[in-house]
Design a protein around this motif. Structure first.
Motif, PDB file in Angstrom:
ATOM      1  N   ALA A 234     -33.340  61.510  25.576  1.00 56.78           N
ATOM      2  CA  ALA A 234     -33.818  60.861  26.879  1.00 56.78           C
ATOM      3  C   ALA A 234     -32.497  60.812  27.763  1.00 56.78           C
ATOM      4  O   ALA A 234     -31.676  60.117  27.526  1.00 56.78           O
ATOM      5  N   THR A 235     -32.786  61.400  28.889  1.00 59.00           N
ATOM      6  CA  THR A 235     -31.703  61.461  29.974  1.00 59.00           C
ATOM      7  C   THR A 235     -32.214  61.128  31.221  1.00 59.00           C
ATOM      8  O   THR A 235     -33.404  61.669  31.599  1.00 59.00           O
ATOM      9  N   SER A 236     -31.274  60.542  32.106  1.00 59.55           N
ATOM     10  CA  SER A 236     -31.770  60.473  33.302  1.00 59.55           C
ATOM     11  C   SER A 236     -30.423  60.530  34.314  1.00 59.55           C
ATOM     12  O   SER A 236     -29.540  59.793  33.995  1.00 59.55           O
ATOM     13  N   GLU A 237     -30.405  61.473  35.195  1.00 61.54           N
ATOM     14  CA  GLU A 237     -29.204  61.810  35.824  1.00 61.54           C
ATOM     15  C   GLU A 237     -29.457  61.815  37.262  1.00 61.54           C
ATOM     16  O   GLU A 237     -30.481  62.354  37.787  1.00 61.54           O
ATOM     17  N   ARG A 238     -28.472  61.276  38.162  1.00 61.54           N
ATOM     18  CA  ARG A 238     -28.629  61.395  39.352  1.00 61.54           C
ATOM     19  C   ARG A 238     -28.926  63.006  39.902  1.00 61.54           C
ATOM     20  O   ARG A 238     -28.562  63.692  39.432  1.00 61.54           O
ATOM     21  N   ALA A 239     -30.062  62.878  40.807  1.00 58.92           N
ATOM     22  CA  ALA A 239     -30.538  64.240  41.199  1.00 58.92           C
ATOM     23  C   ALA A 239     -29.510  64.731  42.020  1.00 58.92           C
ATOM     24  O   ALA A 239     -28.939  64.235  43.158  1.00 58.92           O
ATOM     25  N   ASN A 240     -28.898  65.992  41.622  1.00 55.27           N
ATOM     26  CA  ASN A 240     -28.003  66.474  42.561  1.00 55.27           C
ATOM     27  C   ASN A 240     -28.816  67.127  44.067  1.00 55.27           C
ATOM     28  O   ASN A 240     -29.757  67.474  43.865  1.00 55.27           O
ATOM     29  N   PRO A 241     -27.979  67.043  45.060  1.00 54.63           N
ATOM     30  CA  PRO A 241     -28.334  67.511  46.352  1.00 54.63           C
ATOM     31  C   PRO A 241     -28.687  69.065  46.298  1.00 54.63           C
ATOM     32  O   PRO A 241     -27.866  69.735  45.447  1.00 54.63           O
ATOM     33  N   PRO A 242     -29.891  69.335  46.623  1.00 53.77           N
ATOM     34  CA  PRO A 242     -30.173  70.915  46.713  1.00 53.77           C
ATOM     35  C   PRO A 242     -28.877  71.955  47.410  1.00 53.77           C
ATOM     36  O   PRO A 242     -28.473  71.446  48.126  1.00 53.77           O
ATOM     37  N   LYS A 243     -28.870  72.983  46.774  1.00 52.89           N
ATOM     38  CA  LYS A 243     -27.964  73.915  47.431  1.00 52.89           C
ATOM     39  C   LYS A 243     -28.861  75.188  47.507  1.00 52.89           C
ATOM     40  O   LYS A 243     -29.711  75.336  46.857  1.00 52.89           O
TER      41      LYS A 243
ATOM     42  N   LEU B 277     -35.362  63.360  31.866  1.00 52.27           N
ATOM     43  CA  LEU B 277     -35.794  64.453  30.875  1.00 52.27           C
ATOM     44  C   LEU B 277     -35.956  63.579  29.517  1.00 52.27           C
ATOM     45  O   LEU B 277     -34.963  63.082  28.919  1.00 52.27           O
ATOM     46  N   VAL B 278     -37.228  63.863  28.881  1.00 55.88           N
ATOM     47  CA  VAL B 278     -37.452  63.029  27.729  1.00 55.88           C
ATOM     48  C   VAL B 278     -38.098  64.405  26.674  1.00 55.88           C
ATOM     49  O   VAL B 278     -38.929  64.877  27.080  1.00 55.88           O
ATOM     50  N   THR B 279     -37.705  64.480  25.558  1.00 57.92           N
ATOM     51  CA  THR B 279     -38.168  65.310  24.692  1.00 57.92           C
ATOM     52  C   THR B 279     -38.516  64.505  23.538  1.00 57.92           C
ATOM     53  O   THR B 279     -37.730  63.940  22.864  1.00 57.92           O
ATOM     54  N   VAL B 280     -39.750  64.650  23.135  1.00 57.64           N
ATOM     55  CA  VAL B 280     -40.353  64.170  22.005  1.00 57.64           C
ATOM     56  C   VAL B 280     -40.814  65.205  21.029  1.00 57.64           C
ATOM     57  O   VAL B 280     -41.069  66.272  21.192  1.00 57.64           O
ATOM     58  N   THR B 281     -40.346  64.858  19.431  1.00 58.09           N
ATOM     59  CA  THR B 281     -40.505  65.973  18.658  1.00 58.09           C
ATOM     60  C   THR B 281     -41.317  65.476  17.506  1.00 58.09           C
ATOM     61  O   THR B 281     -41.466  64.155  17.298  1.00 58.09           O
ATOM     62  N   ARG B 282     -42.093  66.370  16.937  1.00 58.77           N
ATOM     63  CA  ARG B 282     -42.805  66.032  15.580  1.00 58.77           C
ATOM     64  C   ARG B 282     -42.107  66.473  14.570  1.00 58.77           C
ATOM     65  O   ARG B 282     -41.865  67.752  14.435  1.00 58.77           O
TER      66      ARG B 282
ATOM     67  N   VAL C  13     -39.347  63.870  34.900  1.00 63.78           N
ATOM     68  CA  VAL C  13     -39.672  63.057  35.950  1.00 63.78           C
ATOM     69  C   VAL C  13     -38.520  63.331  36.973  1.00 63.78           C
ATOM     70  O   VAL C  13     -37.250  63.158  36.782  1.00 63.78           O
ATOM     71  N   ALA C  14     -38.831  64.084  38.183  1.00 61.17           N
ATOM     72  CA  ALA C  14     -37.823  64.456  39.058  1.00 61.17           C
ATOM     73  C   ALA C  14     -37.858  63.531  40.282  1.00 61.17           C
ATOM     74  O   ALA C  14     -38.817  62.849  40.625  1.00 61.17           O
ATOM     75  N   ASN C  15     -36.749  62.910  40.775  1.00 61.13           N
ATOM     76  CA  ASN C  15     -36.516  62.260  41.708  1.00 61.13           C
ATOM     77  C   ASN C  15     -37.257  60.889  41.855  1.00 61.13           C
ATOM     78  O   ASN C  15     -37.511  60.352  42.498  1.00 61.13           O
ATOM     79  N   GLY C  16     -37.039  60.410  40.448  1.00 61.00           N
ATOM     80  CA  GLY C  16     -37.747  58.878  40.072  1.00 61.00           C
ATOM     81  C   GLY C  16     -36.643  57.844  40.098  1.00 61.00           C
ATOM     82  O   GLY C  16     -35.308  58.376  40.085  1.00 61.00           O
ATOM     83  N   PRO C  17     -36.833  56.739  39.794  1.00 57.72           N
ATOM     84  CA  PRO C  17     -36.164  55.976  39.383  1.00 57.72           C
ATOM     85  C   PRO C  17     -35.373  55.964  37.990  1.00 57.72           C
ATOM     86  O   PRO C  17     -35.755  56.921  37.234  1.00 57.72           O
ATOM     87  N   LYS C  18     -34.483  55.438  37.683  1.00 63.58           N
ATOM     88  CA  LYS C  18     -33.439  55.680  36.523  1.00 63.58           C
ATOM     89  C   LYS C  18     -34.298  55.600  35.231  1.00 63.58           C
ATOM     90  O   LYS C  18     -34.845  54.179  35.214  1.00 63.58           O
ATOM     91  N   LEU C  19     -34.334  56.295  34.391  1.00 66.94           N
ATOM     92  CA  LEU C  19     -35.007  55.798  33.031  1.00 66.94           C
ATOM     93  C   LEU C  19     -34.295  54.782  32.218  1.00 66.94           C
ATOM     94  O   LEU C  19     -33.182  55.088  32.131  1.00 66.94           O
ATOM     95  N   ALA C  20     -34.951  53.877  31.740  1.00 59.97           N
ATOM     96  CA  ALA C  20     -34.207  52.977  30.858  1.00 59.97           C
ATOM     97  C   ALA C  20     -34.531  53.317  29.472  1.00 59.97           C
ATOM     98  O   ALA C  20     -33.597  53.230  28.432  1.00 59.97           O
ATOM     99  N   GLU C  21     -35.895  53.656  29.069  1.00 61.67           N
ATOM    100  CA  GLU C  21     -36.247  53.778  27.582  1.00 61.67           C
ATOM    101  C   GLU C  21     -37.306  54.568  27.544  1.00 61.67           C
ATOM    102  O   GLU C  21     -38.177  54.812  28.430  1.00 61.67           O
ATOM    103  N   ALA C  22     -37.315  55.388  26.572  1.00 64.27           N
ATOM    104  CA  ALA C  22     -38.302  56.222  26.114  1.00 64.27           C
ATOM    105  C   ALA C  22     -39.021  55.841  24.808  1.00 64.27           C
ATOM    106  O   ALA C  22     -38.103  55.924  23.746  1.00 64.27           O
ATOM    107  N   VAL C  23     -40.089  55.670  24.721  1.00 62.85           N
ATOM    108  CA  VAL C  23     -40.919  55.274  23.363  1.00 62.85           C
ATOM    109  C   VAL C  23     -42.140  56.242  23.094  1.00 62.85           C
ATOM    110  O   VAL C  23     -42.911  56.482  23.898  1.00 62.85           O
ATOM    111  N   VAL C  24     -42.104  56.767  21.945  1.00 67.01           N
ATOM    112  CA  VAL C  24     -43.138  57.737  21.227  1.00 67.01           C
ATOM    113  C   VAL C  24     -43.956  56.613  20.472  1.00 67.01           C
ATOM    114  O   VAL C  24     -43.405  55.895  19.855  1.00 67.01           O
TER     115      VAL C  24
END
Lengths: 349, 666
Positions: B532-541, B567-572, B607-618
């Motif tokens: 579960a990551t949330s990174e400042r969106a880079n300006p487009p180039k 970006l959140v990756t949930v696995t089974r 999720v692009a260009n959204g608020p910063k993720l705090a937590e992801a829960v499955v």
């Protein structure tokens, strides 16, 4: 002429005073336990941080334990503790814990037990220092270290001997009777009778363990108090001293155990660890924990001083802890009615 | 509440006036109408030899062939032969242990001394012992009789049997201890004839029973010192003194499939009534050990909670009586058992209320009046239908009546609650997770790898499966399914297929996939948030179109300040797939919910260009209770070291105390 009776409470009280007047002795015990325990900081901390920091469960566990997390970690990381929690449960159970349980320990659990054994060895050293420093009016940490080192081989032998005796008592008095009487227990009419029998087994073991401890502590106290005697004589004098004042010694031990239990009860009721940061932030929590351990160490030193008081305060003033009296008093002045004078020449130690 | 006020007066009443009260209370029930047409009915007269620990009896069995095929043989359970010697299948499977306790070397047996048809023709000569489950030639728990002529479809026959039962010292559900007797599995009992033949299993270490419904009329002759201290299945209809300082009790009960009884001169007998609007009263007889007398109210409250709780979901308890037996010290092997209208509890002398003994065992055993008693599934072949379903319902009733449970420690025989809350039912059924993939749940009782696996699957996994289903379809729909199942199969022999049909009918959907993956699979469920990551969106180039031309210039609308790319990756991780929800919680309180059918091995959520993720829960609602590791179900973007630091501090503190403790004695 004042004929004062030396009571167990009096000895324990004077022992506590001694302990408070030389707090560095308790501080050393506290430090020793802290240093041993901090060996675990890195493995425990690393394991917990890797399990909790990024997990949503972690935020729930700041305040309170989570049964599901605990059970899951025990199951998914058997390498962390091995069967230590189960062995602790057995230790307080009717079945008891067996030495074969050591083979089931792994990881931090195994390290913890190894450290505890190292703690026992260091404790033998510390006792030499404690008994020696208690006798010196102007003692210091240097005196403590010197006295500890001087008596370490003998005190380690006493510790190991007492340990072997207590473990043998646990095995033969508690465990084996439980095994032998298991079917007979079921044949009793009521559970009350069975519980009484279990209580009797436990009491018998505890009495023997207490006797072993008191004999060992008496030997230690006399060992320090009578350096003028040959080693074997000191040993026998210590054993004899224990049997000459059993009630008083047992009373001191009982007071120590009760006050220790009261301290633990207070801790459990107040439980500073629970409730999360709303009650205690991390640093105050650690400080509170360490103050508790220090208080417990003060009690412990108080107990050993109390034992020495009970054994060596009278009849010979030169065996007592205070400065020698200005005037020689007759032997009967401070002697309790039930007391037998210690044998051997009196003289400066 | 008990009828008399105050504990001592209540006991006095029980001791003296009970027989008269019972006679009044029970006489009206004596002529009750059967709830179902009897298939196997028994009239038994027996005599207890308390010194020899033996019961001699005569049994008149009336049996009807309800299949469409003729029966040329009869098969009987002779369960007490499980205790005959160490060669029996029961003894071999148990390894000489029951519920973790060593079985005493006290032997039991049942011998048939006469067996005749109504015309007097002898059947005993044609008796052979068979071992349909394991071929053990030494097992004597199933006997087959060759009939002189077949019993046709719909035909009824009567067989008269004399038998002599020797009871073992209580070890596993039946036997004696001193003057106490729990007499169960004690008479020759006919198997169940099905279209495919006889269903008559051997006595196993890990299984219980299966029998047809019928009417029981049993007379029990005991020494006079047992006066007023005999309890049994059904309603007591007669008490009569016999010559030779003996006394006879007669019990009758229609529409049940077994009969057990108990006797102990030491019992305190306490009477009470379960009364609820719209439901017929039930007389409760509590046979209590004197040293547990303070727990009488707890027994009675818990059984009433059970009668009310189970009754509201599954329909009212239909019988007019219920007997609860509290076994004495040293006879706990008799505890925690169920027979029709008759259950055995169990408690300890010191039983803090927070530890909930005897409450949970009483509620559980009463629950078997439904799952086994009324819904008489085959406990040999589908044990989850009684034990597991009951475990699930027990958790619901206990939770509703008593709230949060806590684990406890046994300190030298004294149970001490550990102040850590346990969530029902997931925490109370955690033993499943230690044996997740050992067996498939849908296995015959005696074919589980070991006792641990049996308990983990039959009880705990089933309870978790049922609770998961409840969370997926909702409690009202679950209740509808349960009620439909209970109404359809009351006084019959339901199977798993019948349960699934009830669920499908109640929900209007086909849930076979769910049961295929739970009941019929040994796979594990484990979902995890792997990253579960949330990174400042880079300006487009790069090059962008502007007025129809491609230029190396970022258009104004794209150059505006941007938010966070998540970006959140949930696995089974487990083999078994279940539909799950995924919750993304952003800083500022915004949430985003999505669902995943769970079929693939992983799924990414961006999720692009959204608020910063705090937590992801499955599975944020904790619906999938079979998830064997919930600690990996939620992930924080910013690590929170507080819990680990605090618990490290605790660990160091405990270590210091351990060192001190270990230096205490020497």
């Amino acid at each position: 002429m004042v004929r004062s009776r030396v009571s167990a409470a009096g000895c324990f009280g004077r022992g506590l005073k001694q302990s408070l007047s030389k707090p560095y002795l308790a501080a050393w015990l506290w430090l020793m336990q802290l240093l041993l325990a901090t060996v675990l900081v890195l493995p425990v901390s690393n394991a917990l941080h890797s399990l909790l920091d990024a997990s949503s469960t972690g935020s729930r566990m700041v305040a309170d334990p989570d049964y599901g997390w605990w059970e899951t970690v025990r199951r998914t990381h058997p390498d962390l503790l091995g069967k230590l929690p189960g062995e602790i449960e057995h230790a307080v159970g009717v079945e008891g814990v067996k030495s074969s349980g050591l083979a089931e320990l792994q990881g931090i659990g195994a390290t913890a037990i190894s450290l505890a054994f190292l703690g026992i060895v260091l404790h033998a050293f510390a006792l030499g220092g404690v008994f020696g420093a208690l006798r010196e009016p102007q003692a210091s940490l240097v005196v403590f270290g010197r006295e500890g080192m001087r008596r370490f081989p003998a005190f380690l032998a006493f510790t190991l001997g007492a340990m072997a005796a207590v473990l043998a008592a646990y095995r033969w008095i508690y465990l084996q009777t439980g095994e032998a009487w298991r079917d007979r227990l079921n044949d009793l009419d009521t559970e009350g009778q069975a519980m009484a029998l279990t209580a009797a087994r436990l009491t018998a073991f505890l009495l023997v363990a207490a006797a072993v401890k008191l004999v060992a502590d008496s030997v230690r106290a006399i060992w320090v108090a009578r350096p003028d005697l040959p080693a074997v004589s000191r040993l026998f004098a210590g054993v004899a001293a224990a049997f000459s004042r059993p009630a008083r010694l047992l009373g001191v031990l009982l007071l120590y155990v009760l006050s220790g239990a009261a301290l633990y009860a207070l801790w459990i009721v107040l439980d500073p660890s629970a409730g999360g940061e709303a009650r205690f932030a991390l640093v105050p929590l650690i400080l509170t924990q360490q103050i508790f351990v220090f208080l417990r160490s003060l009690l412990k030193v108080g107990y050993y001083a109390g034992i020495s008081e009970a054994l060596t305060r009278v009849p010979s003033p030169e065996y007592s802890y205070g400065p020698p009296p200005a005037v020689d008093l007759p032997l009967s002045v401070d002697r309790a009615p039930d007391e037998t004078p210690l044998e051997g020449p009196s003289g400066a130690i | 509440m008990p009828r008399a006020k105050g504990g001592s007066s209540l006991l006095a009443l029980a001791g003296n006036a009970l027989p008269a009260l019972l006679a009044i209370a029970t006489s009206s029930s004596a002529a009750a109408v059967p709830f179902t047409k009897p298939i196997a009915s028994y009239q038994i007269s027996c005599r207890l030899d308390a010194e020899k620990k033996a019961v001699e009896g005569t049994e008149l069995l009336t049996w009807t062939n309800t299949t469409t095929r003729s029966a040329s043989t009869l098969q009987f359970h002779l369960y007490l032969n499980a205790f005959r010697n160490t060669f029996s299948t029961f003894w071999r499977e148990s390894g000489g242990e029951h519920r973790g306790n060593r079985l005493p070397e006290s032997w039991g047996s049942i011998e048939l001394t006469r067996m005749t048809l109504a015309d007097g023709s002898d059947l005993l000569a044609a008796l052979t012992y068979i071992s349909p489950d394991d071929g053990n030639p030494y097992d004597r728990t199933v006997a087959e009789i060759q009939l002189p002529r077949p019993v046709g479809p719909g035909e009824t026959i009567s067989i008269s049997i004399d038998f002599r039962s020797r009871l073992p010292r209580v070890s596993s559900r039946t036997g004696w201890k001193g003057d106490f007797f729990l007499v169960a599995q004690w008479f020759p009992k006919i198997g169940v004839l099905q279209e495919k033949g006889w269903n008559c299993h051997q006595f196993h270490a890990q299984s219980e029973y299966f029998a047809d419904f019928g009417d029981y009329d049993v007379s029990i002759d005991v020494p006079a010192r047992y006066r007023g201290k005999v309890g049994a299945t059904g309603v007591r209809v007669e008490e009569r003194a016999l010559p030779g300082d003996r006394i006879l009790y007669r019990f009758r009960q229609e529409s049940v499939h077994d009969f057990a009884w108990t006797a102990d001169p030491g019992y305190l007998v306490i009477e009470d009534v379960f009364r609820e609007p719209g439901v017929a009263d039930t007389q409760i007889h509590l046979f209590l050990q004197p040293e547990h007398s303070r727990q009488a109210a707890r027994y009675l409250k818990s059984v009433k909670e059970a009668m009310s709780g189970y009754g509201r979901v599954l329909g009212p308890y239909p019988y007019s009586t219920l007997t609860i037996v509290d076994p004495p010290w040293g006879a706990y092997g008799a505890g925690g058992m169920e027979y029709p209208t008759f259950i055995t509890g169990g408690t300890h002398r010191i039983a803090p209320e927070s530890v909930r003994s005897p409450e949970t065992v009483t509620i559980h055993e009463f629950g078997h009046q439904y799952f086994y008693g009324l819904l008489a599934s085959n406990e040999f072949e589908e044990p989850w239908l009684d034990e597991g379903f009951n475990q699930y319902m027990e958790a619901r009733v206990v939770g509703a009546a008593y709230g949060i449970e806590h684990p406890f420690l046994e300190v030298f025989g004294w149970r001490v609650e550990v102040h850590v809350p346990m969530r029902t039912p997931v925490d109370t059924n955690r033993r499943y997770f230690a044996a997740t993939t050992v067996d498939a749940l849908a296995s015959p009782a005696w074919k589980f790898r070991n006792r641990t696996s049996y308990g983990a699957h039959v009880y705990s996994k089933t309870a978790l499966v049922m609770s998961t289903l409840e969370r997926l379809i909702g409690t009202p729909t679950m209740n509808r399914a349960l009620r439909l199942y209970a109404d359809r199969w009351r006084f019959k022999h339901p199977t798993t297929v019948d349960w699934i049909a009830a669920v499908n009918d109640a929900t209007g959907h086909d849930w076979r996939w769910f049961f295929d993956r739970t009941f019929f699979s040994s796979g594990a469920v484990d979902y995890a948030v792997e990253e579960a990551t949330s990174e400042r969106a880079n300006p487009p180039k790069g090059m962008f179109e502007s007025d129809g031309r491609l230029e190396e210039k970022v258009p104004r609308e794209l150059a505006a300040p941007r938010g966070w790319d998540t970006l959140v990756t949930v696995t089974r991780r487990g083999d078994v797939a279940m539909p799950v929800e995924v919750l993304l919680r952003f800083e500022g309180g915004k949430t985003y919910r999505s669902s995943w059918d769970g079929e693939g091995r992983w799924k990414k959520f961006r999720v692009a260009n959204g608020p910063k993720l705090a937590e992801a829960v499955v599975d944020p609602g904790e619906k999938i209770l079979l998830d064997l590791d919930r600690t990996n179900n939620g992930r924080l973007v910013t690590a929170d070291p507080r819990a680990a630091s605090r618990w490290t501090a605790r660990a160091v503190f405990w270590m210091q105390n351990l060192i001190d403790f270990l230096t205490l004695a020497w």
